[in-house]
Each structure stands twice: as structure tokens, then as C-alpha cells.
Motif scaffolding. Structure first.
Motif, PDB file in Angstrom:
ATOM      1  N   LEU A 277      26.898  38.573  32.956  1.00 43.19           N
ATOM      2  CA  LEU A 277      25.934  39.632  33.220  1.00 43.19           C
ATOM      3  C   LEU A 277      26.029  40.153  34.652  1.00 43.19           C
ATOM      4  CD1 LEU A 277      22.860  38.322  31.212  1.00 43.19           C
ATOM      5  CD2 LEU A 277      24.303  40.302  30.695  1.00 43.19           C
ATOM      6  N   VAL A 278      26.428  39.303  35.577  1.00 42.68           N
ATOM      7  CA  VAL A 278      26.677  39.781  36.944  1.00 42.68           C
ATOM      8  C   VAL A 278      27.817  40.794  36.936  1.00 42.68           C
ATOM      9  CG1 VAL A 278      27.549  39.103  39.217  1.00 42.68           C
ATOM     10  CG2 VAL A 278      25.712  37.789  38.136  1.00 42.68           C
ATOM     11  N   ARG A 279      28.874  40.491  36.183  1.00 42.38           N
ATOM     12  CA  ARG A 279      29.978  41.461  36.052  1.00 42.38           C
ATOM     13  C   ARG A 279      29.480  42.753  35.417  1.00 42.38           C
ATOM     14  NH1 ARG A 279      33.069  36.858  34.495  1.00 42.38           N
ATOM     15  NH2 ARG A 279      32.949  37.448  32.285  1.00 42.38           N
ATOM     16  N   ALA A 280      28.639  42.621  34.403  1.00 45.40           N
ATOM     17  CA  ALA A 280      28.089  43.812  33.753  1.00 45.40           C
ATOM     18  C   ALA A 280      27.241  44.621  34.731  1.00 45.40           C
ATOM     19  CB  ALA A 280      27.263  43.406  32.540  1.00 45.40           C
ATOM     20  N   ASP A 281      26.473  43.926  35.578  1.00 46.46           N
ATOM     21  CA  ASP A 281      25.665  44.614  36.585  1.00 46.46           C
ATOM     22  C   ASP A 281      26.557  45.409  37.540  1.00 46.46           C
ATOM     23  OD1 ASP A 281      23.382  43.521  35.516  1.00 46.46           O
ATOM     24  OD2 ASP A 281      23.129  41.993  37.059  1.00 46.46           O
TER      25      ASP A 281
END
Length: 246
Positions: free
Chosen positions: A23-27
């Protein structure tokens, strides 16, 4: 996008650390391409993790903030999601009766769906006859992101009302999901290990050995999510059961 899919797979595998990395990558992608809606949706993981770890006050605050952000961005009606998440929090705090007005409003909008949480709130408010009427209106649960939560709540209600037929049906339906934390793959809310519900249902139905096996699985899921209150519930359930061979 692929990062969200990977995060859902990690959540389903009880790997919240990997879920967060995805989710950090998605952010980062959402910020780079100014995908504000995607970034707002990803914020729902904060109340979800807080729910798993028993930080209920923080979970409610983060949920309200994330929902307000999504509404400001034109999201569709979120009252069902918000009501379900907050209701699950209050149920685990033994404060469900005080949330009854909100749940009744959601019930009026979405009935006959989410009957179990509404019925449990009515029961907690000493409105037993109305509670049974609401629970009797149950319909097949849609196989969407909230299925394992709604089925789990139905299982809790079946036990509360002494309904062995409903309990057996929920047990059968939830058995293939026994390794999951309820609702976690939604990346928006989570209730408790499905195995905890299965254990309570098996115990209610008189299957002590199966219950013991489910509670041990619930303990494993709780440890993976670093959840003290899930662990305590599983350990307390195991303690009240006779050990194998006794």
C-alpha cells in the motif's frame, strides 16, 4: 492497480507488514499521478489495522476522517460501510446498545442486509422481541468484500438466539474461510479471525474437538496481526474447553 491486488493477497495471507509495503507503493503511485481518490481509499487501512490491534478509539477517529475525505471527493454513499465498521467496534467493546439508533437507520436503508448486527444491538438494548423479528428476516449474504464479517456476525447472533439451524448453516459457509481475518482483504475493515467464530459455533453445536482446533487457528491469526484482544479471546475459549484426551 497491481499494488492493491498484492496488498489484498497479503491481507488474506495474514501478512499485514507485506500489505503495508504494497500500500505504500500504491500511495507513491497515487501521489505521482495525482490519483487523489485512490489515495483516500488507501487511508481506510489505518482504521482497519487499529481495529485488528484493539485500538478502537483511534480506529473510529481514523474511519470518520477517511470516510469524510472520500465523501468530499464524491464517493457513493458510505453509510453502510461506516455503520458496519463502527458497529463491529462497539460490539467488541460491549457498547453495541448505545449505537442502536445508527444501526437502525442503516437497517432501514439496507434491510434485509446486515440483520445480525442490528438484531444484536436490539438484544443488547433489551428489545428482544424486535431483535428476533429482525434476525428472522435474514437473507442470503452477498459474496462481496464484507461477506466473512456479515456471516461471522450472523453466527454470533445465531448463538445469542439459540438458533442451531442458523448456526450450522453459518458454520458450513464459513469453514472454507477459516484461515482468514474477517474482512481483511477488503483493505477497509476487519472484524476478528473467522476461526474464532467457527470455534464458537462448533462449541455451541456440541463439537468440542473441532472448536479446540478452530480456536488454535484463531490464536495463530491473532498473532500474525499482533492482536492482543483476538489472542485473549482465543486463549479464553481454549481454557474453558476440556483438553483432548480428558
Amino acid at each position: 492497480m497491481s499494488s492493491y491486488i498484492a496488498a489484498r493477497i497479503a491481507a488474506a495471507g495474514n501478512d499485514p507488514a507485506q500489505m503495508e509495503r504494497c500500500l505504500v507503493r500504491a500511495d507513491e503511485i497515487a501521489r505521482t499521478y495525482e490519483l487523489g481518490g485512490a489515495f483516500a481509499i488507501a487511508r481506510l487501512r489505518r482504521p482497519m489495522v487499529a481495529m485488528a490491534q484493539g485500538r478502537f478509539g483511534e480506529a473510529e477517529q481514523d474511519l470518520a476522517s477517511a470516510v469524510a475525505d472520500l465523501r468530499a471527493r464524491g464517493a457513493v454513499d458510505l453509510s453502510g460501510l461506516a455503520g458496519l465498521a463502527a458497529g463491529c467496534i462497539r460490539l467488541q467493546q460491549d457498547r453495541l446498545a448505545e449505537f442502536l439508533p445508527v444501526l437502525l437507520a442503516v437497517w432501514e436503508q439496507y434491510q434485509p442486509h446486515n440483520e445480525a448486527l442490528t438484531a444484536l444491538a436490539l438484544l443488547a438494548a433489551d428489545r428482544g422481541e424486535e431483535a428476533r423479528e429482525v434476525f428472522a428476516r435474514r437473507a442470503p449474504i452477498r459474496r462481496d468484500f464484507a461477506y466473512s464479517i456479515l456471516a461471522g456476525l450472523r453466527g454470533i447472533a445465531a448463538i445469542a438466539f439459540g438458533d442451531r439451524q442458523a448456526a450450522a448453516e453459518v458454520y458450513r459457509d464459513l469453514l472454507p474461510l477459516q484461515g482468514l481475518a474477517g474482512g481483511a482483504s477488503s483493505l477497509s475493515l476487519v472484524f476478528r479471525p473467522v476461526a474464532q467464530t467457527l470455534g464458537e459455533l462448533a462449541e455451541f453445536l456440541g463439537h468440542a474437538q473441532e472448536a479446540q482446533r478452530h480456536y488454535r487457528e484463531a490464536e495463530r491469526v491473532a498473532a500474525a496481526w499482533d492482536s492482543p484482544h483476538w489472542s485473549h479471546a482465543a486463549q479464553a475459549a481454549l481454557a474453558r474447553l476440556p483438553q483432548s484426551g480428558e
